[in-house]
Design a protein around this motif. Sequence first.
Motif, PDB file in Angstrom:
ATOM      1  N   LEU A 193       0.834  -1.207   0.000  1.00 46.57           N
ATOM      2  CA  LEU A 193       0.000   0.000   0.000  1.00 46.57           C
ATOM      3  C   LEU A 193       0.865   1.252   0.000  1.00 46.57           C
ATOM      4  CD1 LEU A 193      -2.766   1.307   0.060  1.00 46.57           C
ATOM      5  CD2 LEU A 193      -2.745   1.110   2.566  1.00 46.57           C
ATOM      6  N   GLY A 194       1.939   1.237   0.775  1.00 44.22           N
ATOM      7  CA  GLY A 194       2.843   2.384   0.777  1.00 44.22           C
ATOM      8  C   GLY A 194       3.487   2.602  -0.569  1.00 44.22           C
ATOM      9  N   LEU A 195       3.903   1.514  -1.214  1.00 45.02           N
ATOM     10  CA  LEU A 195       4.537   1.605  -2.531  1.00 45.02           C
ATOM     11  C   LEU A 195       3.563   2.152  -3.571  1.00 45.02           C
ATOM     12  CD1 LEU A 195       7.185   0.745  -4.119  1.00 45.02           C
ATOM     13  CD2 LEU A 195       5.912  -1.322  -4.707  1.00 45.02           C
ATOM     14  N   VAL A 196       2.353   1.613  -3.603  1.00 38.81           N
ATOM     15  CA  VAL A 196       1.343   2.059  -4.557  1.00 38.81           C
ATOM     16  C   VAL A 196       0.966   3.517  -4.311  1.00 38.81           C
ATOM     17  CG1 VAL A 196      -1.104   1.792  -5.141  1.00 38.81           C
ATOM     18  CG2 VAL A 196       0.386  -0.211  -5.066  1.00 38.81           C
ATOM     19  N   SER A 197       0.871   3.904  -3.043  1.00 39.89           N
ATOM     20  CA  SER A 197       0.483   5.276  -2.703  1.00 39.89           C
ATOM     21  C   SER A 197       1.520   6.287  -3.143  1.00 39.89           C
ATOM     22  CB  SER A 197       0.250   5.393  -1.195  1.00 39.89           C
ATOM     23  OG  SER A 197      -0.793   4.543  -0.778  1.00 39.89           O
ATOM     24  N   VAL A 198       2.774   5.848  -3.264  1.00 37.87           N
ATOM     25  CA  VAL A 198       3.840   6.720  -3.739  1.00 37.87           C
ATOM     26  C   VAL A 198       3.882   6.746  -5.266  1.00 37.87           C
ATOM     27  CG1 VAL A 198       6.350   6.895  -3.904  1.00 37.87           C
ATOM     28  CG2 VAL A 198       5.278   6.575  -1.671  1.00 37.87           C
ATOM     29  N   ILE A 199       3.818   5.574  -5.898  1.00 39.01           N
ATOM     30  CA  ILE A 199       3.983   5.485  -7.348  1.00 39.01           C
ATOM     31  C   ILE A 199       2.802   6.084  -8.104  1.00 39.01           C
ATOM     32  CG2 ILE A 199       4.061   3.871  -9.298  1.00 39.01           C
ATOM     33  CD1 ILE A 199       5.742   2.008  -7.596  1.00 39.01           C
ATOM     34  N   ALA A 200       1.573   5.708  -7.720  1.00 38.33           N
ATOM     35  CA  ALA A 200       0.394   6.030  -8.533  1.00 38.33           C
ATOM     36  C   ALA A 200       0.211   7.528  -8.787  1.00 38.33           C
ATOM     37  CB  ALA A 200      -0.856   5.424  -7.901  1.00 38.33           C
ATOM     38  N   PRO A 201       0.254   8.407  -7.772  1.00 35.93           N
ATOM     39  CA  PRO A 201       0.060   9.836  -8.068  1.00 35.93           C
ATOM     40  C   PRO A 201       1.192  10.439  -8.898  1.00 35.93           C
ATOM     41  CG  PRO A 201       0.645   9.514  -5.765  1.00 35.93           C
ATOM     42  CD  PRO A 201       0.381   8.161  -6.328  1.00 35.93           C
ATOM     43  N   ILE A 202       2.393   9.884  -8.781  1.00 34.89           N
ATOM     44  CA  ILE A 202       3.511  10.412  -9.563  1.00 34.89           C
ATOM     45  C   ILE A 202       3.300  10.158 -11.049  1.00 34.89           C
ATOM     46  CG2 ILE A 202       5.982  10.126 -10.047  1.00 34.89           C
ATOM     47  CD1 ILE A 202       6.403   9.630  -7.066  1.00 34.89           C
ATOM     48  N   ILE A 203       2.917   8.936 -11.416  1.00 35.75           N
ATOM     49  CA  ILE A 203       2.776   8.621 -12.839  1.00 35.75           C
ATOM     50  C   ILE A 203       1.449   9.095 -13.402  1.00 35.75           C
ATOM     51  CG2 ILE A 203       4.334   6.660 -12.613  1.00 35.75           C
ATOM     52  CD1 ILE A 203       1.906   4.804 -12.839  1.00 35.75           C
ATOM     53  N   THR A 204       0.459   9.353 -12.536  1.00 34.65           N
ATOM     54  CA  THR A 204      -0.837   9.822 -13.022  1.00 34.65           C
ATOM     55  C   THR A 204      -0.708  11.115 -13.816  1.00 34.65           C
ATOM     56  OG1 THR A 204      -2.131   8.757 -11.274  1.00 34.65           O
ATOM     57  CG2 THR A 204      -3.088  10.730 -12.271  1.00 34.65           C
ATOM     58  N   SER A 205       0.150  12.013 -13.361  1.00 35.88           N
ATOM     59  CA  SER A 205       0.280  13.320 -14.012  1.00 35.88           C
ATOM     60  C   SER A 205       1.329  13.330 -15.119  1.00 35.88           C
ATOM     61  CB  SER A 205       0.610  14.390 -12.967  1.00 35.88           C
ATOM     62  OG  SER A 205       1.753  14.025 -12.223  1.00 35.88           O
ATOM     63  N   GLY A 206       1.899  12.158 -15.450  1.00 31.53           N
ATOM     64  CA  GLY A 206       2.829  12.090 -16.575  1.00 31.53           C
ATOM     65  C   GLY A 206       4.286  12.054 -16.205  1.00 31.53           C
ATOM     66  N   ASN A 207       4.599  12.035 -14.891  1.00 28.69           N
ATOM     67  CA  ASN A 207       5.986  11.877 -14.466  1.00 28.69           C
ATOM     68  C   ASN A 207       6.426  10.426 -14.629  1.00 28.69           C
ATOM     69  OD1 ASN A 207       6.506  14.620 -13.127  1.00 28.69           O
ATOM     70  ND2 ASN A 207       4.672  13.938 -12.042  1.00 28.69           N
ATOM     71  N   THR A 208       7.734  10.199 -14.598  1.00 30.88           N
ATOM     72  CA  THR A 208       8.279   8.858 -14.483  1.00 30.88           C
ATOM     73  C   THR A 208       8.994   8.768 -13.140  1.00 30.88           C
ATOM     74  OG1 THR A 208      10.288   9.534 -15.680  1.00 30.88           O
ATOM     75  CG2 THR A 208       8.523   8.511 -16.963  1.00 30.88           C
ATOM     76  N   VAL A 209       9.213   7.536 -12.649  1.00 35.62           N
ATOM     77  CA  VAL A 209       9.667   7.390 -11.280  1.00 35.62           C
ATOM     78  C   VAL A 209      10.702   6.284 -11.141  1.00 35.62           C
ATOM     79  CG1 VAL A 209       7.776   5.816 -10.674  1.00 35.62           C
ATOM     80  CG2 VAL A 209       8.892   7.143  -8.878  1.00 35.62           C
ATOM     81  N   VAL A 210      11.664   6.538 -10.267  1.00 33.53           N
ATOM     82  CA  VAL A 210      12.587   5.527  -9.761  1.00 33.53           C
ATOM     83  C   VAL A 210      12.273   5.390  -8.284  1.00 33.53           C
ATOM     84  CG1 VAL A 210      14.987   4.897  -9.330  1.00 33.53           C
ATOM     85  CG2 VAL A 210      14.378   6.151 -11.415  1.00 33.53           C
ATOM     86  N   VAL A 211      11.808   4.222  -7.870  1.00 33.59           N
ATOM     87  CA  VAL A 211      11.362   4.046  -6.494  1.00 33.59           C
ATOM     88  C   VAL A 211      12.254   3.043  -5.777  1.00 33.59           C
ATOM     89  CG1 VAL A 211       9.645   2.303  -7.145  1.00 33.59           C
ATOM     90  CG2 VAL A 211       9.392   3.542  -4.994  1.00 33.59           C
ATOM     91  N   LEU A 212      12.628   3.385  -4.553  1.00 32.50           N
ATOM     92  CA  LEU A 212      13.414   2.509  -3.692  1.00 32.50           C
ATOM     93  C   LEU A 212      12.440   1.777  -2.774  1.00 32.50           C
ATOM     94  CD1 LEU A 212      16.287   4.999  -2.779  1.00 32.50           C
ATOM     95  CD2 LEU A 212      16.114   3.452  -4.725  1.00 32.50           C
ATOM     96  N   ALA A 213      12.336   0.467  -2.957  1.00 30.41           N
ATOM     97  CA  ALA A 213      11.347  -0.322  -2.232  1.00 30.41           C
ATOM     98  C   ALA A 213      11.782  -0.569  -0.792  1.00 30.41           C
ATOM     99  CB  ALA A 213      11.132  -1.647  -2.955  1.00 30.41           C
ATOM    100  N   SER A 214      10.873  -1.114  -0.010  1.00 31.12           N
ATOM    101  CA  SER A 214      11.188  -1.488   1.367  1.00 31.12           C
ATOM    102  C   SER A 214      12.362  -2.457   1.390  1.00 31.12           C
ATOM    103  CB  SER A 214       9.965  -2.140   2.024  1.00 31.12           C
ATOM    104  OG  SER A 214      10.301  -2.724   3.261  1.00 31.12           O
ATOM    105  N   GLN A 215      13.349  -2.173   2.229  1.00 36.16           N
ATOM    106  CA  GLN A 215      14.530  -3.032   2.293  1.00 36.16           C
ATOM    107  C   GLN A 215      14.224  -4.371   2.955  1.00 36.16           C
ATOM    108  OE1 GLN A 215      17.838  -1.339   4.394  1.00 36.16           O
ATOM    109  NE2 GLN A 215      19.216  -3.020   3.917  1.00 36.16           N
ATOM    110  N   THR A 216      13.462  -4.362   4.027  1.00 42.41           N
ATOM    111  CA  THR A 216      13.200  -5.588   4.763  1.00 42.41           C
ATOM    112  C   THR A 216      12.005  -6.366   4.219  1.00 42.41           C
ATOM    113  OG1 THR A 216      11.867  -4.349   6.361  1.00 42.41           O
ATOM    114  CG2 THR A 216      14.195  -4.667   6.872  1.00 42.41           C
TER     115      THR A 216
END
Length: 301
Positions: free
Chosen positions: A168-191
Amino acid sequence: MSDDSEFAESGDRLAVAKTYKLFIGGAFPRSESGRTYQVTDADGHFLANVARGSRKDGRDAVSAARKAFGGWSGATAYNRGQVIYRIAEMLEGRRAQFVDLLRDGGEGQPGPVVDAAIDRIVHYAGWTDKLAAVFGGANPVAGPFFSFSAPEPTGVVVAVAPQQDSLLGLVSVIAPIITSGNTVVVLASQTRPLAAVALAEVLATSDLPGGVVNILTGDPAEIAPHLAAHGDVDALDLTGAEGDLRTSLERSAAGTVKRVYAPPISDFGRVPGTVRLRAFLETKTVWHPTGALSLGGGGGY
């Protein structure tokens, strides 16, 4: 002929341990360093080997995101909405897998969490064709001009995902970023990276163009500082960065005047509003003259 019973399952069979890779440019490369680390369940039992990303992997991910930005930001709002909605469809089809992954990772109430992640993607998919109407418009001016403001994506965003809420945290970060046309490099949870890499498999088999979302696993404290100072990164989302790491990333971003979004760590769990959508939007205002103008003795508009 041999008896089929010879091939029956036996209790002493060793399971095939999967090594999860990075997700860069729509492909699944190993880390250029060759490093991996072990992920365990809530009881300390081995689950999988996961690639440990390096600063070179981070640079490759930024290059892939930059390459994908033109096509993704130039796509129609309708098309982006359909692509993002397709991600929700794919995630819905693999719901049971994600419930198992969250349960193995020790995250409570995995069923409702997966459902909330799916619903959140659907929510943002519906925003793509509404951004211009909500965040843009005609401006009243005192003069013979039309003035229009239109929202545009910021560019390549690096995001640190929440460490304790792997899906849920990952989706909540990614989805609004790409919705407006940005691209993203996301660092996932380490553990708890398994849900992130499984989501990468969903993205790879959806209609999302390669490079729009790039997912790195490993230690955010090792990779993020180099990305924060990277000259081709336009903005940072520090939702999952805490304490000294957050402070150091903000300082690194100042050197290249990046936009930085640093909300409270629990911010992603709220009902989606417009704050995350606005965080990585730029507003372009255009002025255009109206009325008759004198052009060399003739009339013109």
